[in-house]
Design a protein around this motif. Structure first.
Motif, mmCIF file in Angstrom:
data_model
loop_
_atom_site.group_PDB
_atom_site.id
_atom_site.type_symbol
_atom_site.label_atom_id
_atom_site.label_comp_id
_atom_site.label_asym_id
_atom_site.label_seq_id
_atom_site.Cartn_x
_atom_site.Cartn_y
_atom_site.Cartn_z
ATOM 1 N N LEU A 79 30.893 -41.471 5.918
ATOM 2 C CA LEU A 79 30.670 -41.041 7.296
ATOM 3 C C LEU A 79 31.954 -41.164 8.116
ATOM 4 C CD1 LEU A 79 28.726 -40.146 9.529
ATOM 5 C CD2 LEU A 79 28.215 -42.553 9.914
ATOM 6 N N ALA A 80 32.698 -42.251 7.934
ATOM 7 C CA ALA A 80 33.949 -42.423 8.672
ATOM 8 C C ALA A 80 34.941 -41.328 8.292
ATOM 9 C CB ALA A 80 34.537 -43.800 8.392
ATOM 10 N N ARG A 81 35.011 -40.973 7.009
ATOM 11 C CA ARG A 81 35.913 -39.917 6.571
ATOM 12 C C ARG A 81 35.512 -38.568 7.171
ATOM 13 N NH1 ARG A 81 34.856 -39.544 1.298
ATOM 14 N NH2 ARG A 81 33.853 -37.527 1.515
ATOM 15 N N ILE A 82 34.229 -38.284 7.181
ATOM 16 C CA ILE A 82 33.749 -37.013 7.743
ATOM 17 C C ILE A 82 33.995 -36.966 9.246
ATOM 18 C CG2 ILE A 82 31.662 -35.668 8.199
ATOM 19 C CD1 ILE A 82 30.686 -36.525 5.409
ATOM 20 N N GLU A 83 33.833 -38.084 9.937
ATOM 21 C CA GLU A 83 34.092 -38.117 11.382
ATOM 22 C C GLU A 83 35.561 -37.863 11.684
ATOM 23 O OE1 GLU A 83 32.552 -41.901 12.611
ATOM 24 O OE2 GLU A 83 30.579 -41.062 13.061
ATOM 25 N N THR A 84 36.467 -38.436 10.881
ATOM 26 C CA THR A 84 37.892 -38.169 11.122
ATOM 27 C C THR A 84 38.224 -36.707 10.847
ATOM 28 O OG1 THR A 84 38.437 -38.916 8.885
ATOM 29 C CG2 THR A 84 38.650 -40.522 10.669
ATOM 30 N N GLU A 85 37.619 -36.134 9.800
ATOM 31 C CA GLU A 85 37.839 -34.704 9.539
ATOM 32 C C GLU A 85 37.313 -33.848 10.693
ATOM 33 O OE1 GLU A 85 36.016 -33.791 5.819
ATOM 34 O OE2 GLU A 85 37.455 -34.956 4.649
ATOM 35 N N LEU A 86 36.185 -34.231 11.257
ATOM 36 C CA LEU A 86 35.626 -33.496 12.389
ATOM 37 C C LEU A 86 36.543 -33.589 13.601
ATOM 38 C CD1 LEU A 86 33.247 -31.902 13.597
ATOM 39 C CD2 LEU A 86 32.230 -34.095 14.206
ATOM 40 N N GLU A 87 37.060 -34.774 13.880
ATOM 41 C CA GLU A 87 37.970 -34.939 15.018
ATOM 42 C C GLU A 87 39.239 -34.114 14.810
ATOM 43 O OE1 GLU A 87 37.497 -36.431 17.958
ATOM 44 O OE2 GLU A 87 35.440 -36.792 17.282
ATOM 45 N N GLU A 88 39.761 -34.080 13.579
ATOM 46 C CA GLU A 88 40.952 -33.286 13.304
ATOM 47 C C GLU A 88 40.664 -31.791 13.473
ATOM 48 O OE1 GLU A 88 42.251 -34.380 9.423
ATOM 49 O OE2 GLU A 88 42.908 -36.369 10.057
ATOM 50 N N SER A 89 39.493 -31.369 13.048
ATOM 51 C CA SER A 89 39.161 -29.943 13.183
ATOM 52 C C SER A 89 38.943 -29.562 14.644
ATOM 53 C CB SER A 89 37.928 -29.601 12.348
ATOM 54 O OG SER A 89 36.769 -30.188 12.906
#
Length: 114
Positions: A79-89
């Motif tokens: 979940l933390a990895r997906i959240e960082t990817e979302l913030e980057e996108s």
């Protein structure tokens, strides 16, 4: 389910303790087949078996809890990895299809005469 286990555990524990309090005679206990017997009070043997049962149950519950904690840890990391990817996108500018077509030069097609 939690309450059901308490409704079973508490009465069985009370009945076991009542049995142990009422039986204080010595019994012969063989630790292994060819060893001399030990003379122990019945309540000591009963309490030892009750303790082994509780500790065995606690061991099985803790192993299940450990597996659940490990799974929770993996999901939390994902979940933390997906959240960082979302913030980057979210930080990247979004290009529309029209803007992408305007940025690229037009492709020339060679037309063959009929």
């Amino acid at each position: 389910m939690k309450y059901l286990s308490w409704f079973i555990t508490i009465p069985l524990t009370v009945l076991s303790l009542m049995f142990l309090i009422g039986n204080t005679d010595n019994v012969s206990v063989h630790y292994w087949m060819n060893t001399p017997p030990y003379e122990l009070p019945l309540y000591a043997v009963g309490l030892a078996m009750l303790a082994v049962g509780f500790l065995g149950g606690a061991l099985f519950v803790s192993l299940n809890y450990y597996a659940l904690r490990h799974e929770h840890w993996k999901v939390k990391r994902r979940l933390a990895r997906i959240e960082t990817e979302l913030e980057e996108s979210k930080k990247k500018p979004v290009k529309s299809a029209e803007a992408e077509n305007q940025d690229t030069p037009p492709k020339l097609a060679l037309l063959k005469p009929h």
